[in-house]
Design a protein around this motif. Sequence first.
Motif, short mmCIF file in Angstrom:
data_model
loop_
_atom_site.label_atom_id
_atom_site.label_comp_id
_atom_site.label_asym_id
_atom_site.label_seq_id
_atom_site.Cartn_x
_atom_site.Cartn_y
_atom_site.Cartn_z
N GLN A 9 51.12 36.57 38.47
CA GLN A 9 52.00 37.18 39.48
C GLN A 9 51.54 38.60 39.82
OE1 GLN A 9 54.14 35.40 41.12
NE2 GLN A 9 53.82 33.63 39.79
N ARG A 10 51.13 39.34 38.80
CA ARG A 10 50.65 40.71 39.01
C ARG A 10 49.35 40.70 39.83
NH1 ARG A 10 48.83 44.86 34.33
NH2 ARG A 10 48.57 46.66 35.66
N CYS A 11 48.46 39.77 39.55
CA CYS A 11 47.20 39.65 40.27
C CYS A 11 47.45 39.37 41.75
CB CYS A 11 46.37 38.53 39.63
SG CYS A 11 44.71 38.40 40.26
N ILE A 12 48.36 38.44 42.03
CA ILE A 12 48.71 38.13 43.42
C ILE A 12 49.26 39.39 44.10
CG2 ILE A 12 50.37 36.86 44.87
CD1 ILE A 12 48.22 35.02 43.97
N ALA A 13 50.14 40.10 43.41
CA ALA A 13 50.74 41.30 44.00
C ALA A 13 49.69 42.38 44.26
CB ALA A 13 51.84 41.84 43.08
N LEU A 14 48.79 42.60 43.31
CA LEU A 14 47.77 43.63 43.49
C LEU A 14 46.83 43.31 44.64
CD1 LEU A 14 46.81 44.36 39.77
CD2 LEU A 14 47.85 45.97 41.38
N LEU A 15 46.40 42.06 44.72
CA LEU A 15 45.47 41.69 45.79
C LEU A 15 46.15 41.58 47.15
CD1 LEU A 15 43.19 39.08 43.98
CD2 LEU A 15 42.69 41.48 44.48
N SER A 16 47.48 41.50 47.16
CA SER A 16 48.23 41.38 48.42
C SER A 16 48.44 42.72 49.11
CB SER A 16 49.61 40.77 48.17
OG SER A 16 49.48 39.46 47.71
N LEU A 17 48.31 43.81 48.37
CA LEU A 17 48.58 45.13 48.94
C LEU A 17 47.57 45.47 50.04
CD1 LEU A 17 49.33 47.16 45.69
CD2 LEU A 17 50.98 46.33 47.37
N SER A 18 48.09 45.88 51.17
CA SER A 18 47.23 46.26 52.29
C SER A 18 46.42 47.50 51.92
CB SER A 18 48.09 46.54 53.51
OG SER A 18 47.30 46.81 54.62
N PRO A 19 45.18 47.59 52.27
CA PRO A 19 44.36 46.74 53.14
C PRO A 19 43.48 45.75 52.37
CG PRO A 19 43.21 48.78 52.81
CD PRO A 19 44.50 48.87 52.00
#
Length: 157
Positions: A120-130
């Motif tokens: 979940q943390r990985c998804i959140a980190l990679l989702s942050l723009s840009p």
Amino acid sequence: MDDEKKRHRFAAAEAGKAMMSLMLGRPAYPLSLPPFSPEKTLEKSDPFLPSHLRDPRRRRALAEGHVLFALSGLAAVRLLLDDRTRPYLDDPDVQSAYDAARSICGSEEECAAFVEWLWQRCIALLSLSPRPERMRALAEQLLRKGSLSEREILRHL
């Protein structure tokens, strides 16, 4: 899955791993698309897997970093290709994540919870723009050129 889909999945996964490498302070290794064939398997090892460190905080930090790195390719595929499938336990990257988690967890239940939390943390980190846009540009470059040097990777990320 046809070869073109495999190429896109592989390029997205490599872009995610490159992005996570930089976020973890690791070097960005050159990337290249392999020839895809049923008999060819890809194997990668991560030198950052915690071994017999005595300091539990350092050991946990290395385990977290390894799990994040191992899952980052799968997370990038999910984000860039809108692939909502959950990671399979028999996937080599998931196995690598579990191996790192086992180095610090006391039970399989704790290990599974640790890996899920870091997924979940990985998804959140990679989702942050840009980040998604940069990963997409890197994946497109890799698909176009077939390989990228460390300098080219850094330029895109």
